[in-house]
Design a protein around this motif. Structure first.
Motif, PDB file in Angstrom:
ATOM      1  N   VAL A 156      42.827  36.653  48.485  1.00 31.05           N
ATOM      2  CA  VAL A 156      43.761  37.435  47.666  1.00 31.05           C
ATOM      3  C   VAL A 156      44.815  36.527  47.043  1.00 31.05           C
ATOM      4  O   VAL A 156      45.159  36.656  45.862  1.00 31.05           O
ATOM      5  CB  VAL A 156      44.425  38.531  48.525  1.00 31.05           C
ATOM      6  CG1 VAL A 156      45.530  39.205  47.754  1.00 31.05           C
ATOM      7  CG2 VAL A 156      43.409  39.544  48.938  1.00 31.05           C
ATOM      8  N   ALA A 172      50.785  37.819  50.688  1.00 32.24           N
ATOM      9  CA  ALA A 172      49.524  37.600  51.409  1.00 32.24           C
ATOM     10  C   ALA A 172      49.626  36.354  52.268  1.00 32.24           C
ATOM     11  O   ALA A 172      49.181  36.353  53.427  1.00 32.24           O
ATOM     12  CB  ALA A 172      48.366  37.476  50.429  1.00 32.24           C
ATOM     13  N   ILE A 180      40.191  36.504  54.064  1.00 32.29           N
ATOM     14  CA  ILE A 180      40.358  37.537  53.033  1.00 32.29           C
ATOM     15  C   ILE A 180      41.732  37.427  52.386  1.00 32.29           C
ATOM     16  O   ILE A 180      41.882  37.468  51.157  1.00 32.29           O
ATOM     17  CB  ILE A 180      40.157  38.944  53.638  1.00 32.29           C
ATOM     18  CG1 ILE A 180      38.711  39.158  54.009  1.00 32.29           C
ATOM     19  CG2 ILE A 180      40.600  40.012  52.679  1.00 32.29           C
ATOM     20  CD1 ILE A 180      38.475  40.446  54.714  1.00 32.29           C
ATOM     21  N   LEU A 181      42.774  37.245  53.229  1.00 33.96           N
ATOM     22  CA  LEU A 181      44.130  37.144  52.687  1.00 33.96           C
ATOM     23  C   LEU A 181      44.274  35.912  51.802  1.00 33.96           C
ATOM     24  O   LEU A 181      44.937  35.952  50.764  1.00 33.96           O
ATOM     25  CB  LEU A 181      45.144  37.102  53.829  1.00 33.96           C
ATOM     26  CG  LEU A 181      45.358  38.436  54.522  1.00 33.96           C
ATOM     27  CD1 LEU A 181      46.104  38.249  55.811  1.00 33.96           C
ATOM     28  CD2 LEU A 181      46.134  39.350  53.624  1.00 33.96           C
TER      29      LEU A 181
END
Lengths: 164, 121, 112
Positions: free
Chosen positions: C52, C65, C48-49
């Motif tokens: 981002v 991030a 997910i990071l």
């Protein structure tokens, strides 16, 4: 002294990354902050700072990262298939593994990479004897030498060149 | 063995129903900036939080509860990271970094407490 | 284009997250649960990071991030290792169908 210089540089880089994009005020405020941190905790950071100047270690580290990421991906898919299977095909147990690494950082990296690879999970380390206790979700062999070959050999070969 | 299969079927049906409901039902956008894909992402993370809370409630030993709390911390980091996309505010990532630090230290303290030793070692 | 790649990473991360949480519910004892959560949930959140970072590029959000990703990948296995050792020291037994427990044997020998 060299110890503190290395920690100062690392802390300063992290400070700049946290305040991206860098401007003059920010960088000037970062110098005393990184200096204070390096002065207070520099002695605990690294025992042999001359290792940081060796280029070959960085090249081996660049080889280690994709190997680690590939094993990570395999581990995720392995755990996902085991969890979704209705028969729950697990056969857990704790086995012992020998290691020849000596430095603390090397042992930490070995334990971390064993934890994030398929089916294995590090529980305890005995650095004086060079033994790791590993929880294995699917025990294929209880013998210490075979387990070492199956679990730790491929990382140990690379990590020995980086950290020892 | 039979009851195991029965439980697997019930659980799989319930989870599929919840995921289908999330992906099909037209979620009304609560705020202006929410795109439909991202609001569904939030609801899927809510399902993850719910599963962790079930383990936190049922867990037979204190160790299970500690594991559930650690997992919740990592999930909240992902929640903050997703939240920073539609709003465009970078301090959500600051919250994520601080939460990861706090969760790590909390997990270490819980582990020391379970080991039954003092904190000074 | 970069938004689509980023959303693909985020969706993969969410799938791994939810599989790790199912593992937290289904598997039988503390050590197996730690196996599932520490692999799937950590890598899901890292994905997910990274998504981002792909969406935001080299702005302040993206750089932070990446920093958070490195921090998470370094600390999550250490926390899991500490929790497992604490659980073993506090006397949590392994699952009844486990094969062997060398750690318990060695601790017993040390006490005698």
């Amino acid at each position: 002294m060299k110890n503190k210089a290395v920690l100062f540089i690392i802390g300063f880089i992290i400070w700049i990354l946290l305040g991206w994009p860098p401007d003059v005020q920010h960088v000037i405020a970062g110098i005393p902050a990184a200096a204070v941190v390096a002065f207070l905790t520099g002695d605990m950071f690294a025992r042999r700072p001359f290792r940081f100047g060796n280029i070959i270690r960085y090249l081996w580290f660049c080889y280690y990262v994709p190997l680690f990421l590939w094993e990570c991906l395999k581990a995720n898919i392995d755990v996902a298939l085991r969890v979704l299977n209705p028969r729950l095909p697990i056969k857990p147990g704790i086995v012992k593994v020998k290691t020849t690494l000596k430095s603390d950082t090397g042992l930490t990296f070995l334990a971390n990479s064993i934890t994030l690879t398929p089916g294995t999970f590090c529980i305890d380390i005995k650095p004086e004897k060079g033994i790791l206790y590993i929880h294995w979700i699917d025990v294929r062999s209880k013998d210490i030498n075979t387990a070492t070959q199956l679990i730790a050999a491929k990382f140990e070969r690379v990590l020995k060149r980086i950290f020892d | 063995m039979k009851s195991g299969y029965f439980r697997w079927i019930v659980g799989a049906l319930a989870l599929t129903a919840v995921l289908l409901f999330i992906s099909i039902y037209p979620i009304p956008s609560l705020l202006k900036w929410q795109s439909p894909l991202l609001s569904r992402c939030f609801f899927i993370l809510m399902v993850c939080f719910g599963l962790c809370l079930i383990r936190l409630m049922l867990g037979p030993t204190p160790a299970d509860r500690a594991v559930a709390i650690d997992t919740l911390g990592v999930l909240i980091v992902g929640f903050c990271a997703i939240l920073s996309i539609p709003t465009g505010r970078d301090w959500y990532i600051d919250i994520a970094i601080a939460w990861a630090l706090q969760s790590f230290v909390g997990a270490l303290a819980l582990a020391k407490y379970m080991e039954g030793r003092g904190f000074d070692e | 284009m970069s938004e689509i790649i980023g959303y693909i990473f985020i969706v993969i991360g969410l799938a791994f997250d939810i599989l790790g949480c199912i593992g937290l519910i289904r598997l039988p004892d503390v050590y197996n649960r730690l196996q599932a959560t520490t692999k799937c949930v950590t890598m899901g959140t890292c994905s997910i990071l990274f998504g981002v970072f792909v969406i935001k590029g080299f702005s302040s959000t993206g750089i932070k991030a990446i920093l958070c990703l490195v921090f998470l990948i370094l600390t999550a296995p250490v926390a899991a290792h500490a929790l497992a050792r604490g659980a073993h020291a506090s006397g949590v037994k392994l699952w009844s169908k486990s094969v062997c427990d060398m750690y318990e044997q060695d601790k017993g020998e040390g006490k005698r």
